[in-house]
Scaffold this motif. Structure first.
Motif, PDB file in Angstrom:
ATOM      1  N   GLU A 103       3.650   8.564   2.303  1.00 31.18           N
ATOM      2  CA  GLU A 103       3.149   7.707   3.392  1.00 31.18           C
ATOM      3  C   GLU A 103       1.846   7.020   2.993  1.00 31.18           C
ATOM      4  OE1 GLU A 103       4.776   6.788   6.144  1.00 31.18           O
ATOM      5  OE2 GLU A 103       6.410   7.962   5.286  1.00 31.18           O
ATOM      6  N   LYS A 104       0.984   7.727   2.256  1.00 30.17           N
ATOM      7  CA  LYS A 104      -0.263   7.123   1.769  1.00 30.17           C
ATOM      8  C   LYS A 104       0.026   5.972   0.808  1.00 30.17           C
ATOM      9  CE  LYS A 104      -3.829  10.700   1.552  1.00 30.17           C
ATOM     10  NZ  LYS A 104      -4.606  11.495   0.593  1.00 30.17           N
ATOM     11  N   LEU A 105       1.088   6.108   0.038  1.00 28.83           N
ATOM     12  CA  LEU A 105       1.418   5.132  -1.004  1.00 28.83           C
ATOM     13  C   LEU A 105       2.090   3.877  -0.449  1.00 28.83           C
ATOM     14  CD1 LEU A 105       1.294   4.758  -4.075  1.00 28.83           C
ATOM     15  CD2 LEU A 105       3.542   5.804  -4.209  1.00 28.83           C
ATOM     16  N   LYS A 106       2.743   3.972   0.681  1.00 26.08           N
ATOM     17  CA  LYS A 106       3.512   2.842   1.227  1.00 26.08           C
ATOM     18  C   LYS A 106       2.695   1.561   1.408  1.00 26.08           C
ATOM     19  CE  LYS A 106       7.501   5.062   3.170  1.00 26.08           C
ATOM     20  NZ  LYS A 106       8.338   5.295   4.315  1.00 26.08           N
ATOM     21  N   PRO A 107       1.484   1.601   1.938  1.00 26.22           N
ATOM     22  CA  PRO A 107       0.729   0.346   2.091  1.00 26.22           C
ATOM     23  C   PRO A 107       0.425  -0.354   0.759  1.00 26.22           C
ATOM     24  CG  PRO A 107      -0.318   2.107   3.350  1.00 26.22           C
ATOM     25  CD  PRO A 107       0.764   2.720   2.546  1.00 26.22           C
ATOM     26  N   TYR A 108       0.331   0.418  -0.301  1.00 25.57           N
ATOM     27  CA  TYR A 108       0.009  -0.169  -1.595  1.00 25.57           C
ATOM     28  C   TYR A 108       1.171  -0.985  -2.161  1.00 25.57           C
ATOM     29  CZ  TYR A 108      -4.056   2.878  -1.592  1.00 25.57           C
ATOM     30  OH  TYR A 108      -5.230   3.507  -1.269  1.00 25.57           O
ATOM     31  N   ALA A 109       2.385  -0.680  -1.764  1.00 28.21           N
ATOM     32  CA  ALA A 109       3.559  -1.388  -2.286  1.00 28.21           C
ATOM     33  C   ALA A 109       3.555  -2.846  -1.850  1.00 28.21           C
ATOM     34  CB  ALA A 109       4.837  -0.704  -1.823  1.00 28.21           C
ATOM     35  N   THR A 110       2.924  -3.136  -0.721  1.00 29.11           N
ATOM     36  CA  THR A 110       2.880  -4.515  -0.224  1.00 29.11           C
ATOM     37  C   THR A 110       1.506  -5.158  -0.427  1.00 29.11           C
ATOM     38  OG1 THR A 110       2.327  -3.690   1.981  1.00 29.11           O
ATOM     39  CG2 THR A 110       4.664  -4.068   1.493  1.00 29.11           C
ATOM     40  N   PHE A 111       0.641  -4.504  -1.179  1.00 30.95           N
ATOM     41  CA  PHE A 111      -0.706  -5.018  -1.393  1.00 30.95           C
ATOM     42  C   PHE A 111      -0.669  -6.327  -2.188  1.00 30.95           C
ATOM     43  CE2 PHE A 111      -4.502  -5.308  -4.120  1.00 30.95           C
ATOM     44  CZ  PHE A 111      -5.482  -5.373  -3.144  1.00 30.95           C
ATOM     45  N   GLU A 112      -1.479  -7.279  -1.744  1.00 29.60           N
ATOM     46  CA  GLU A 112      -1.624  -8.537  -2.469  1.00 29.60           C
ATOM     47  C   GLU A 112      -3.086  -8.959  -2.403  1.00 29.60           C
ATOM     48  OE1 GLU A 112       1.006 -11.712  -1.671  1.00 29.60           O
ATOM     49  OE2 GLU A 112       2.767 -10.412  -1.555  1.00 29.60           O
ATOM     50  N   SER A 113      -3.531  -9.530  -3.501  1.00 34.29           N
ATOM     51  CA  SER A 113      -4.897 -10.028  -3.564  1.00 34.29           C
ATOM     52  C   SER A 113      -4.962 -11.038  -4.692  1.00 34.29           C
ATOM     53  CB  SER A 113      -5.876  -8.882  -3.835  1.00 34.29           C
ATOM     54  OG  SER A 113      -7.188  -9.379  -3.948  1.00 34.29           O
ATOM     55  N   ASP A 114      -6.001 -11.879  -4.658  1.00 29.67           N
ATOM     56  CA  ASP A 114      -6.172 -12.840  -5.736  1.00 29.67           C
ATOM     57  C   ASP A 114      -7.434 -12.520  -6.541  1.00 29.67           C
ATOM     58  OD1 ASP A 114      -7.923 -13.440  -3.731  1.00 29.67           O
ATOM     59  OD2 ASP A 114      -7.598 -15.606  -3.785  1.00 29.67           O
ATOM     60  N   ARG A 115      -7.879 -11.291  -6.420  1.00 26.50           N
ATOM     61  CA  ARG A 115      -9.081 -10.869  -7.144  1.00 26.50           C
ATOM     62  C   ARG A 115      -8.761  -9.696  -8.059  1.00 26.50           C
ATOM     63  NH1 ARG A 115     -14.509 -11.534  -4.295  1.00 26.50           N
ATOM     64  NH2 ARG A 115     -14.821 -10.482  -6.252  1.00 26.50           N
TER      65      ARG A 115
END
Length: 182
Positions: A103-115
């Motif tokens: 569950e902790k890892l799930k948000p990271y799968a959709t992480f996006e950034s331009d930095r």
């Protein structure tokens, strides 16, 4: 003479059976201080098998010996049931802890950034979660383990796939800029 020989055989059988019962009782008594291992259980079952294949003894003594043998095996199997309950509890705890990590890892799968700094920071966090996953040793119920592992590794791969895509895009931009400068 034949009756005397039968009685002599029965006395010898009784002595053999008594020795086997004593060995099983010693194993059962030793379980107070140690865990029941597969080796100990196998040894106890071998003694039981030898007991069963030993010829008959005098009826009265034979019943008493069987009750002692049964009592020793009750202790052994009570210990085994207790260990199985402990193992089941441990398995549920490990499963719950690994589920939390998924569950902790799930948000990271959709992480996006331009930095780049954001990606590096998130990568460290993901690697921490991965280290925690690896540090959780212990069995998990087999029916749940496969599905949980699949979800964990899928989420992990999604994160690193997105990171790789970002850096590939960045590399392509650098190549275009380099060509323009040349």
């Amino acid at each position: 003479i034949q009756n005397d020989l039968k009685e002599l055989d029965r006395k010898k059988n009784l002595e053999l059976r008594d020795a086997l019962v004593i060995k099983v009782e010693e194993l059962a008594a030793g379980l107070k201080d140690q865990e029941l291992t597969g080796t100990l259980l196998k040894k106890a079952n071998e003694y039981l098998n030898d007991y069963k294949h030993t010829g008959p003894g005098p009826r009265k003594e034979q019943e008493v010996l069987w009750e002692r043998m049964k009592g020793a095996f009750d202790i052994i199997y009570d210990k085994r049931r207790g260990q199985n309950e402990e193992n089941q509890h441990l398995m549920e705890e490990v499963f719950a802890a690994k589920s939390v990590l998924v569950e902790k890892l799930k948000p990271y799968a959709t992480f996006e950034s331009d930095r780049i700094n954001d990606w590096n920071a998130k990568t460290r966090e993901v690697q921490e979660i991965q280290d925690q996953w690896a540090a959780l040793k212990g069995p998990i119920p087999k029916d749940k383990a496969k599905d949980l592992s699949k979800v964990f590794w899928k989420e992990l791969k999604e994160f690193f796939r997105a990171k790789s895509a970002f850096f590939n895009k960045l590399e392509n931009e650098r190549k275009v800029n380099l060509e323009a400068k040349e």
